[in-house]
Motif scaffolding. Structure first.
Motif, PDB file in Angstrom:
ATOM      1  N   LEU A  29     -19.985   0.064  11.779  1.00 62.76           N
ATOM      2  CA  LEU A  29     -20.531   1.406  11.546  1.00 62.76           C
ATOM      3  C   LEU A  29     -22.050   1.413  11.346  1.00 62.76           C
ATOM      4  O   LEU A  29     -22.773   2.187  11.978  1.00 62.76           O
ATOM      5  N   GLU A  30     -22.522   0.543  10.458  1.00 59.79           N
ATOM      6  CA  GLU A  30     -23.959   0.545  10.147  1.00 59.79           C
ATOM      7  C   GLU A  30     -24.810   0.133  11.340  1.00 59.79           C
ATOM      8  O   GLU A  30     -25.842   0.761  11.630  1.00 59.79           O
ATOM      9  N   LYS A  31     -24.413  -0.917  12.033  1.00 61.11           N
ATOM     10  CA  LYS A  31     -25.167  -1.378  13.204  1.00 61.11           C
ATOM     11  C   LYS A  31     -25.213  -0.299  14.284  1.00 61.11           C
ATOM     12  O   LYS A  31     -26.222  -0.107  14.964  1.00 61.11           O
ATOM     13  N   PHE A  32     -24.095   0.386  14.444  1.00 63.92           N
ATOM     14  CA  PHE A  32     -24.019   1.477  15.422  1.00 63.92           C
ATOM     15  C   PHE A  32     -25.050   2.553  15.073  1.00 63.92           C
ATOM     16  O   PHE A  32     -25.792   3.035  15.945  1.00 63.92           O
TER      17      PHE A  32
ATOM     18  N   SER B 247     -13.624   7.190  17.684  1.00 69.26           N
ATOM     19  CA  SER B 247     -12.251   6.729  17.915  1.00 69.26           C
ATOM     20  C   SER B 247     -11.954   5.530  17.017  1.00 69.26           C
ATOM     21  O   SER B 247     -12.837   5.008  16.342  1.00 69.26           O
ATOM     22  N   GLY B 248     -10.702   5.105  17.022  1.00 67.55           N
ATOM     23  CA  GLY B 248     -10.306   3.913  16.276  1.00 67.55           C
ATOM     24  C   GLY B 248     -10.068   4.146  14.800  1.00 67.55           C
ATOM     25  O   GLY B 248      -9.781   3.206  14.055  1.00 67.55           O
ATOM     26  N   LEU B 249     -10.156   5.394  14.334  1.00 68.17           N
ATOM     27  CA  LEU B 249      -9.983   5.670  12.905  1.00 68.17           C
ATOM     28  C   LEU B 249      -8.535   5.488  12.455  1.00 68.17           C
ATOM     29  O   LEU B 249      -8.264   5.352  11.258  1.00 68.17           O
ATOM     30  N   GLN B 250      -7.600   5.445  13.414  1.00 67.97           N
ATOM     31  CA  GLN B 250      -6.186   5.236  13.049  1.00 67.97           C
ATOM     32  C   GLN B 250      -5.937   3.848  12.470  1.00 67.97           C
ATOM     33  O   GLN B 250      -4.897   3.605  11.849  1.00 67.97           O
ATOM     34  N   MET B 251      -6.899   2.919  12.630  1.00 63.69           N
ATOM     35  CA  MET B 251      -6.728   1.592  12.047  1.00 63.69           C
ATOM     36  C   MET B 251      -6.800   1.657  10.513  1.00 63.69           C
ATOM     37  O   MET B 251      -6.409   0.722   9.819  1.00 63.69           O
ATOM     38  N   MET B 252      -7.282   2.778   9.984  1.00 63.86           N
ATOM     39  CA  MET B 252      -7.300   2.987   8.535  1.00 63.86           C
ATOM     40  C   MET B 252      -5.937   3.443   8.013  1.00 63.86           C
ATOM     41  O   MET B 252      -5.721   3.482   6.799  1.00 63.86           O
ATOM     42  N   ASP B 253      -5.039   3.811   8.913  1.00 65.20           N
ATOM     43  CA  ASP B 253      -3.752   4.384   8.550  1.00 65.20           C
ATOM     44  C   ASP B 253      -2.912   3.384   7.763  1.00 65.20           C
ATOM     45  O   ASP B 253      -2.548   2.321   8.261  1.00 65.20           O
ATOM     46  N   ASN B 254      -2.616   3.722   6.505  1.00 69.33           N
ATOM     47  CA  ASN B 254      -1.795   2.894   5.620  1.00 69.33           C
ATOM     48  C   ASN B 254      -2.374   1.507   5.335  1.00 69.33           C
ATOM     49  O   ASN B 254      -1.658   0.620   4.859  1.00 69.33           O
TER      50      ASN B 254
ATOM     51  N   ASP C 243     -17.035   9.420   5.209  1.00 66.20           N
ATOM     52  CA  ASP C 243     -18.234  10.219   4.951  1.00 66.20           C
ATOM     53  C   ASP C 243     -19.410   9.700   5.777  1.00 66.20           C
ATOM     54  O   ASP C 243     -20.241  10.480   6.256  1.00 66.20           O
ATOM     55  N   MET C 244     -19.473   8.379   5.950  1.00 67.82           N
ATOM     56  CA  MET C 244     -20.534   7.796   6.776  1.00 67.82           C
ATOM     57  C   MET C 244     -20.341   8.148   8.253  1.00 67.82           C
ATOM     58  O   MET C 244     -21.315   8.357   8.981  1.00 67.82           O
ATOM     59  N   VAL C 245     -19.078   8.217   8.695  1.00 70.59           N
ATOM     60  CA  VAL C 245     -18.805   8.664  10.074  1.00 70.59           C
ATOM     61  C   VAL C 245     -19.304  10.095  10.249  1.00 70.59           C
ATOM     62  O   VAL C 245     -19.968  10.426  11.242  1.00 70.59           O
ATOM     63  N   LYS C 246     -18.987  10.930   9.268  1.00 69.80           N
ATOM     64  CA  LYS C 246     -19.448  12.332   9.306  1.00 69.80           C
ATOM     65  C   LYS C 246     -20.969  12.392   9.403  1.00 69.80           C
ATOM     66  O   LYS C 246     -21.523  13.129  10.233  1.00 69.80           O
TER      67      LYS C 246
ATOM     68  N   THR D  46      -9.356  16.156   8.751  1.00 67.09           N
ATOM     69  CA  THR D  46      -9.505  17.609   8.917  1.00 67.09           C
ATOM     70  C   THR D  46     -10.683  18.170   8.133  1.00 67.09           C
ATOM     71  O   THR D  46     -11.081  19.316   8.350  1.00 67.09           O
ATOM     72  N   THR D  47     -11.247  17.370   7.223  1.00 68.54           N
ATOM     73  CA  THR D  47     -12.397  17.842   6.446  1.00 68.54           C
ATOM     74  C   THR D  47     -13.681  17.084   6.753  1.00 68.54           C
ATOM     75  O   THR D  47     -14.777  17.630   6.621  1.00 68.54           O
ATOM     76  N   LYS D  48     -13.565  15.825   7.191  1.00 65.00           N
ATOM     77  CA  LYS D  48     -14.745  14.982   7.368  1.00 65.00           C
ATOM     78  C   LYS D  48     -15.116  14.719   8.830  1.00 65.00           C
ATOM     79  O   LYS D  48     -16.223  14.256   9.103  1.00 65.00           O
ATOM     80  N   VAL D  49     -14.185  14.976   9.772  1.00 62.89           N
ATOM     81  CA  VAL D  49     -14.465  14.687  11.183  1.00 62.89           C
ATOM     82  C   VAL D  49     -14.259  15.914  12.065  1.00 62.89           C
ATOM     83  O   VAL D  49     -15.189  16.352  12.765  1.00 62.89           O
ATOM     84  N   LEU D  50     -13.070  16.488  12.044  1.00 63.37           N
ATOM     85  CA  LEU D  50     -12.740  17.576  12.973  1.00 63.37           C
ATOM     86  C   LEU D  50     -13.668  18.790  12.881  1.00 63.37           C
ATOM     87  O   LEU D  50     -13.967  19.402  13.915  1.00 63.37           O
ATOM     88  N   PRO D  51     -14.170  19.170  11.694  1.00 61.27           N
ATOM     89  CA  PRO D  51     -15.066  20.338  11.667  1.00 61.27           C
ATOM     90  C   PRO D  51     -16.406  20.095  12.344  1.00 61.27           C
ATOM     91  O   PRO D  51     -17.162  21.052  12.573  1.00 61.27           O
ATOM     92  N   PHE D  52     -16.718  18.848  12.673  1.00 64.81           N
ATOM     93  CA  PHE D  52     -18.073  18.509  13.117  1.00 64.81           C
ATOM     94  C   PHE D  52     -18.124  17.980  14.554  1.00 64.81           C
ATOM     95  O   PHE D  52     -19.141  17.423  14.967  1.00 64.81           O
TER      96      PHE D  52
END
Length: 490
Positions: free
Chosen positions: A226-229, A244-251, A268-271, A300-306
């Motif tokens: 994330l930071e290097k990007f 993309s790839g945020l599903q790797m955080m799932d569970n 929040d950093m992605v946002k 639904t609060t940190k990615v989709l609205p933006f």
């Protein structure tokens, strides 16, 4: 009255029906296939990606992995299945694995799950490597989409921590950022359990070809690139940013430190990364298979609205709508939904995300949704937005679906079939009789309507379904990328 002669109108109706039946099928197969292919190819060839100074640029995050492709029914023994198929949010035992696999297999539904039992996961990898036809490939949404964009003529930057061995799968022209110079990276491994249509697992039969993905990731859930990007985005100046790839955080079992929610902090950093881009850089979010309700609510609060655009398959559409509307996870949905059903969910999802745009005072608003299913591609774009060439994009996504799954550059009619009916309703609303008739010589149906106060263009393209599936994992990434390829102009 019995024996009465047929009226001309009745006779004409019968003739039309018989003609339609003959037109659709002859002794050699579906006569619609050839004209559909020719027109889809015509739309694709007439719309090209810009060159030179007009070449568009895309930046994609986050993560990559080694994919190990395995024949699911060779690896798993249905005789070990004890009890009925069952859904689990995460997998901790062989019993849960078998029940979870059978649950999605019988629905023909794609799934992706985290296995918390590292020892069992390593044992399964060892077993898989002993099977015939097991193969390695690069995996992850970002690298697969990156390769597709590059193949179609875009300039590409993507973020992932990768070993030197894994980087060999990526064309040299693609710029990879994420790890430190000379950093030794241990790649995450995903096991892709594939199965074909009508394949059997004990008493269960798969209604369509699909895959079940299992992982035990350590790197990707942390979005370690994330930071290097973020450091490279200002200089790259992309026309399109893909999240993309945020599903790797799932569970994933995130460790908490002083009551800090590490996952929420990373999102929040992605946002902030999205917000750091100028508004003329379009932002797209690629959905995936999620079951962790807390994570979905974060999205639904940190990615989709933006973001300006969302891409997903039919399972993910149902899940996203369910979370937005009811605050509930939908684990599995119809694997081949009616066009009307998908379009209604797209309209409702569009409305609900627009509410999130307003609620979070976003400078961006949703102007594009792409849903890819086995039978068709559906793309909705707001008129006069920055998205271009919706009809051609739907055609290209459809062609890419066939090419990728069949693992070929050609569109072979001998390996193709159509599931789309000769006509379809545009909504399930009983008060609305709107129908679209499928014309093989003009197969991409497009129309304008008003959705939640916005005039939108909707295009539906039939998919020439590959009947001899060679690849399933990664199909969605390639299809979504192909749909975006023609819609962004520098």
């Amino acid at each position: 009255m019995a024996g009465a002669p047929l009226k001309f109108g009745s006779l004409l109706s019968i003739c039309i029906v018989l003609y339609a039946v003959f037109y659709r099928k002859n002794y050699e197969g579906d006569l619609r296939l050839s004209p559909v292919r020719e027109h889809l190819l015509f739309l694709e060839s007439g719309n090209k990606v810009g060159l030179g100074n007009r070449q568009p640029k895309v930046a994609l995050g986050y993560g990559a992995c080694h994919d190990l492709f395995v024949n699911a029914t060779l690896l798993l023994d249905y005789r070990e299945l004890k009890g009925a198929p069952e859904h689990f949010n995460e997998i901790s035992s062989k019993d849960e694995f078998l029940k979870s696999f059978a649950y999605f297999f019988k629905h023909g539904a794609a799934a992706e799950r985290f296995m918390s039992n590292a020892k069992l996961y390593d044992e399964l990898i060892e077993q898989a490597l002993k099977l015939p036809d097991t193969r390695w490939a690069i995996g992850g949404n970002a690298p697969l989409m990156a390769k597709r964009f590059h193949m179609e003529g875009w300039k590409v930057l993507f973020a992932a921590k990768m070993s030197k061995k894994l980087k060999e799968y990526i064309p040299d022209e693609i710029k990879i950022v994420g790890d430190e110079e000379n950093e030794e990276v241990k790649d995450d491994v995903h096991m892709i359990l594939e199965y074909k249509s009508d394949e059997k697992f004990g008493s269960y039969k798969a209604p369509r070809a699909n895959r079940y993905i299992m992982h035990n990731d350590e790197n990707n859930p942390l979005l370690s690139s994330l930071e290097k990007f973020g450091d490279h985005l200002p200089g790259f100046k992309p026309n399109l940013l893909v999240i993309s790839g945020l599903q790797m955080m799932d569970n994933y079992p995130f460790k908490t430190d002083n009551d800090k929610d590490l996952r929420a902090e990373r999102l929040d950093m992605v946002k902030e990364q999205i917000l750091s881009q100028p508004l003329n850089t379009l932002a797209h979010f690629e959905m995936a298979s999620y079951v962790d309700l807390e994570l979905l609510k974060h999205l639904t609060t940190k990615v989709l609205p933006f973001v300006d655009s969302v891409g997903m398959n039919e399972q993910e559409l149902t899940n996203l709508y369910s979370v937005l509307e009811y605050g509930e996870v939908s684990v599995v949905a119809d694997s081949n939904p009616r066009v009307a059903t998908a379009l209604d969910q797209m309209r409702k999802t569009f409305h609900l995300i627009k509410k999130q745009n307003k609620k979070y005072d976003s400078n961006r608003r949703l102007t594009r949704i792409h849903v890819h299913t086995l039978a068709y591609q559906a793309i909705m774009t707001v008129k006069d937005s920055k998205w271009k060439r919706t009809e051609a994009a739907a055609a290209k996504a459809s062609l890419t679906a066939h090419r990728y799954v069949c693992n070929t550059k050609e569109i072979s009619l001998e390996k193709a079939k159509l599931l789309l009916d000769d006509s379809f309703s545009t909504t399930t609303d009983n008060d609305n009789n709107s129908r679209v008739f499928f014309e093989p010589t003009k197969p991409v149906a497009c129309w304008e309507e008003e959705v939640d106060g916005d005039k939108v263009d909707i295009c539906v393209a039939p998919v020439l379904i590959c009947t001899e599936a060679q690849l399933t994992a990664g199909a969605g990434d390639n299809i979504s990328a192909a749909g975006l390829v023609l819609q962004v102009e520098k």
